[in-house]
Design a protein around this motif. Sequence first.
Motif, PDB file in Angstrom:
ATOM      1  N   PHE A  61      10.783   0.719  -1.185  1.00 18.92           N
ATOM      2  CA  PHE A  61      10.286   0.816   0.116  1.00 18.92           C
ATOM      3  C   PHE A  61      10.392   2.237   0.968  1.00 18.92           C
ATOM      4  CE2 PHE A  61       7.912  -0.780   3.285  1.00 18.92           C
ATOM      5  CZ  PHE A  61       8.554   0.319   4.208  1.00 18.92           C
ATOM      6  N   LEU A  62       9.017   2.365   0.836  1.00 19.79           N
ATOM      7  CA  LEU A  62       9.138   3.965   1.655  1.00 19.79           C
ATOM      8  C   LEU A  62       8.633   3.978   3.593  1.00 19.79           C
ATOM      9  CD1 LEU A  62       6.767   7.052  -0.006  1.00 19.79           C
ATOM     10  CD2 LEU A  62       9.767   6.568  -0.098  1.00 19.79           C
ATOM     11  N   ILE A  63       7.741   3.095   3.378  1.00 20.92           N
ATOM     12  CA  ILE A  63       7.227   2.745   5.398  1.00 20.92           C
ATOM     13  C   ILE A  63       6.102   2.195   4.708  1.00 20.92           C
ATOM     14  CG2 ILE A  63       5.600   4.795   4.841  1.00 20.92           C
ATOM     15  CD1 ILE A  63       6.684   5.834   8.489  1.00 20.92           C
ATOM     16  N   SER A  64       5.866   1.626   6.323  1.00 17.03           N
ATOM     17  CA  SER A  64       5.009   0.211   6.059  1.00 17.03           C
ATOM     18  C   SER A  64       4.157   0.521   7.404  1.00 17.03           C
ATOM     19  CB  SER A  64       5.400  -1.111   6.194  1.00 17.03           C
ATOM     20  OG  SER A  64       6.178  -1.291   7.132  1.00 17.03           O
ATOM     21  N   PHE A  65       2.704  -0.600   8.201  1.00 19.76           N
ATOM     22  CA  PHE A  65       1.880  -0.280   9.159  1.00 19.76           C
ATOM     23  C   PHE A  65       1.190  -1.490   9.331  1.00 19.76           C
ATOM     24  CE2 PHE A  65       2.553   4.177  10.076  1.00 19.76           C
ATOM     25  CZ  PHE A  65       2.375   5.034   9.052  1.00 19.76           C
ATOM     26  N   TYR A  66       1.130  -2.076  10.333  1.00 23.43           N
ATOM     27  CA  TYR A  66       0.714  -2.965  10.617  1.00 23.43           C
ATOM     28  C   TYR A  66      -0.320  -2.710  12.537  1.00 23.43           C
ATOM     29  CZ  TYR A  66       0.069  -7.153  13.118  1.00 23.43           C
ATOM     30  OH  TYR A  66      -1.101  -8.842  13.918  1.00 23.43           O
ATOM     31  N   GLU A  67      -1.316  -2.408  11.803  1.00 15.03           N
ATOM     32  CA  GLU A  67      -1.856  -2.471  13.094  1.00 15.03           C
ATOM     33  C   GLU A  67      -2.198  -1.170  13.223  1.00 15.03           C
ATOM     34  OE1 GLU A  67      -4.608  -3.881  13.421  1.00 15.03           O
ATOM     35  OE2 GLU A  67      -5.220  -6.215  13.133  1.00 15.03           O
ATOM     36  N   LYS A  68      -2.345   0.200  12.148  1.00 13.66           N
ATOM     37  CA  LYS A  68      -2.356   1.143  12.146  1.00 13.66           C
ATOM     38  C   LYS A  68      -0.866   1.760  13.302  1.00 13.66           C
ATOM     39  CE  LYS A  68      -6.082  -0.520  14.056  1.00 13.66           C
ATOM     40  NZ  LYS A  68      -7.377  -0.611  15.083  1.00 13.66           N
ATOM     41  N   MET A  69       0.617   1.034  13.089  1.00 16.97           N
ATOM     42  CA  MET A  69       1.281   1.079  14.032  1.00 16.97           C
ATOM     43  C   MET A  69       2.734   1.004  12.893  1.00 16.97           C
ATOM     44  SD  MET A  69       0.499   1.714  17.227  1.00 16.97           S
ATOM     45  CE  MET A  69       2.482   1.333  17.699  1.00 16.97           C
ATOM     46  N   GLN A  70       3.220   1.571  12.727  1.00 17.01           N
ATOM     47  CA  GLN A  70       4.347   2.050  11.140  1.00 17.01           C
ATOM     48  C   GLN A  70       5.213   0.467  12.261  1.00 17.01           C
ATOM     49  OE1 GLN A  70       7.049   5.165  11.668  1.00 17.01           O
ATOM     50  NE2 GLN A  70       9.205   4.053  11.952  1.00 17.01           N
ATOM     51  N   SER A  71       5.252  -0.231  11.786  1.00 10.82           N
ATOM     52  CA  SER A  71       6.309  -1.328  11.140  1.00 10.82           C
ATOM     53  C   SER A  71       7.271  -1.416  10.509  1.00 10.82           C
ATOM     54  CB  SER A  71       5.499  -2.757  10.680  1.00 10.82           C
ATOM     55  OG  SER A  71       5.178  -2.401   9.394  1.00 10.82           O
ATOM     56  N   ASP A  72       7.593  -0.671   9.539  1.00  6.29           N
ATOM     57  CA  ASP A  72       9.053  -0.767   9.060  1.00  6.29           C
ATOM     58  C   ASP A  72       9.151   0.659   8.426  1.00  6.29           C
ATOM     59  OD1 ASP A  72      11.107  -2.590   7.095  1.00  6.29           O
ATOM     60  OD2 ASP A  72      11.662  -1.135   7.936  1.00  6.29           O
ATOM     61  N   LYS A  73      10.932   1.095   8.323  1.00  3.60           N
ATOM     62  CA  LYS A  73      10.897   2.240   7.191  1.00  3.60           C
ATOM     63  C   LYS A  73      12.365   2.536   7.068  1.00  3.60           C
ATOM     64  CE  LYS A  73      11.447   7.259   9.113  1.00  3.60           C
ATOM     65  NZ  LYS A  73      11.625   8.343   9.995  1.00  3.60           N
ATOM     66  N   GLY A  74      11.615   2.385   5.373  1.00  7.07           N
ATOM     67  CA  GLY A  74      12.698   2.709   4.827  1.00  7.07           C
ATOM     68  C   GLY A  74      13.418   3.621   4.233  1.00  7.07           C
ATOM     69  N   SER A  75      13.606   3.792   3.081  1.00 13.42           N
ATOM     70  CA  SER A  75      14.518   5.502   2.938  1.00 13.42           C
ATOM     71  C   SER A  75      13.290   6.919   2.506  1.00 13.42           C
ATOM     72  CB  SER A  75      15.398   5.177   1.629  1.00 13.42           C
ATOM     73  OG  SER A  75      14.629   4.814   0.507  1.00 13.42           O
ATOM     74  N   ILE A  76      12.417   6.461   3.352  1.00  7.11           N
ATOM     75  CA  ILE A  76      11.600   7.912   3.363  1.00  7.11           C
ATOM     76  C   ILE A  76      12.703   9.453   4.192  1.00  7.11           C
ATOM     77  CG2 ILE A  76      10.760   7.236   5.569  1.00  7.11           C
ATOM     78  CD1 ILE A  76       7.921   8.321   4.318  1.00  7.11           C
ATOM     79  N   PRO A  77      12.135  10.203   3.174  1.00  5.13           N
ATOM     80  CA  PRO A  77      12.491  11.387   3.667  1.00  5.13           C
ATOM     81  C   PRO A  77      12.026  12.257   4.591  1.00  5.13           C
ATOM     82  CG  PRO A  77      12.078  11.620   0.960  1.00  5.13           C
ATOM     83  CD  PRO A  77      11.589  10.532   1.642  1.00  5.13           C
ATOM     84  N   ASP A  78      12.535  13.297   5.730  1.00  2.16           N
ATOM     85  CA  ASP A  78      12.057  13.146   6.446  1.00  2.16           C
ATOM     86  C   ASP A  78      11.114  14.717   6.281  1.00  2.16           C
ATOM     87  OD1 ASP A  78      15.254  14.083   8.168  1.00  2.16           O
ATOM     88  OD2 ASP A  78      13.636  12.603   8.492  1.00  2.16           O
ATOM     89  N   ARG A  79      10.879  15.114   5.428  1.00  2.00           N
ATOM     90  CA  ARG A  79       9.550  15.942   4.972  1.00  2.00           C
ATOM     91  C   ARG A  79       8.468  14.820   4.253  1.00  2.00           C
ATOM     92  NH1 ARG A  79      10.244  16.868  -0.079  1.00  2.00           N
ATOM     93  NH2 ARG A  79      11.945  15.844  -0.885  1.00  2.00           N
ATOM     94  N   PHE A  80       8.824  13.799   4.609  1.00  2.00           N
ATOM     95  CA  PHE A  80       7.133  13.080   4.359  1.00  2.00           C
ATOM     96  C   PHE A  80       7.247  12.211   5.594  1.00  2.00           C
ATOM     97  CE2 PHE A  80       8.893  10.894  -0.240  1.00  2.00           C
ATOM     98  CZ  PHE A  80       8.735  12.503  -0.571  1.00  2.00           C
ATOM     99  N   SER A  81       6.060  12.492   6.029  1.00  3.04           N
ATOM    100  CA  SER A  81       5.509  11.573   7.068  1.00  3.04           C
ATOM    101  C   SER A  81       4.182  10.540   6.395  1.00  3.04           C
ATOM    102  CB  SER A  81       4.805  12.522   8.385  1.00  3.04           C
ATOM    103  OG  SER A  81       3.826  13.246   7.653  1.00  3.04           O
TER     104      SER A  81
END
Lengths: 119, 113
Positions: free
Chosen positions: B45-65
């Motif tokens: 898992f990297l990241i998730s969004f709910y209703e256009k807001m970030q809802s959770d964040k996993g092991s996503i590098p800072d180079r990623f958005s």
Amino acid sequence: AQTVTQSQPEMSVQEAETVTLSCTYDTSESDYYLFWYKQPPSRQMILVIRQEAYKQQNATENRFSVNFQKAAKSFSLKISDSQLGDAAMYFCAYRSPKLTQGGSEKLVFGKGTKLTVNP
Amino acid sequence: AAGVIQSPRHLIKEKRETATLKCYPIPRHDTVYWYQQGPGQDPQFLISFYEKMQSDKGSIPDRFSAQQFSDYHSELNMSSLELGDSALYFCASSHGTTYNEQFFGPGTRLTVL
């Protein structure tokens, strides 16, 4: 954090026979969801079957069924009458209940079991 | 039935370049998830969004958005690409108020040379 363990990296089965894939998980939560996903060579992730932890009855989808043992934190997948098209990587996955701020929790996957079906 | 759409399906980039992956969820789905699957590995898992807001964040590098737009599609932006970023990137979507099953797209295969 929750973890999912699949102890069988590879399994094989003869066509038309039955095979069981193992999965165990670790969690302190009482309510959660469990899934089995199939990933064929196309790499598409396909949901095979799901189980809600609060349900005691084991889920069944045609030739696929699970043996859910909540106390033992075990969630095995049984494939009956195996077909050549069942050959794939199978992932067991865990998901917590819904996030308090809305949306749904992420899936936590096991390392997978590669299933080979021999004609 | 409509499925999750990801584009492009394949992408080849050089080291230190930038890549943008797009995801179009199933209509009326309000939650989008990004997963990264390296060769021979399980999806992470990297990241998730709910209703256009970030809802959770996993092991996503800072180079990623990433972000989710007003039409609910999402984009994963990856900068300063490294060889280790070569992977299959899945987007999944779900409807937050019902069964919550996550439906996966076909994935984008990123190769960094």
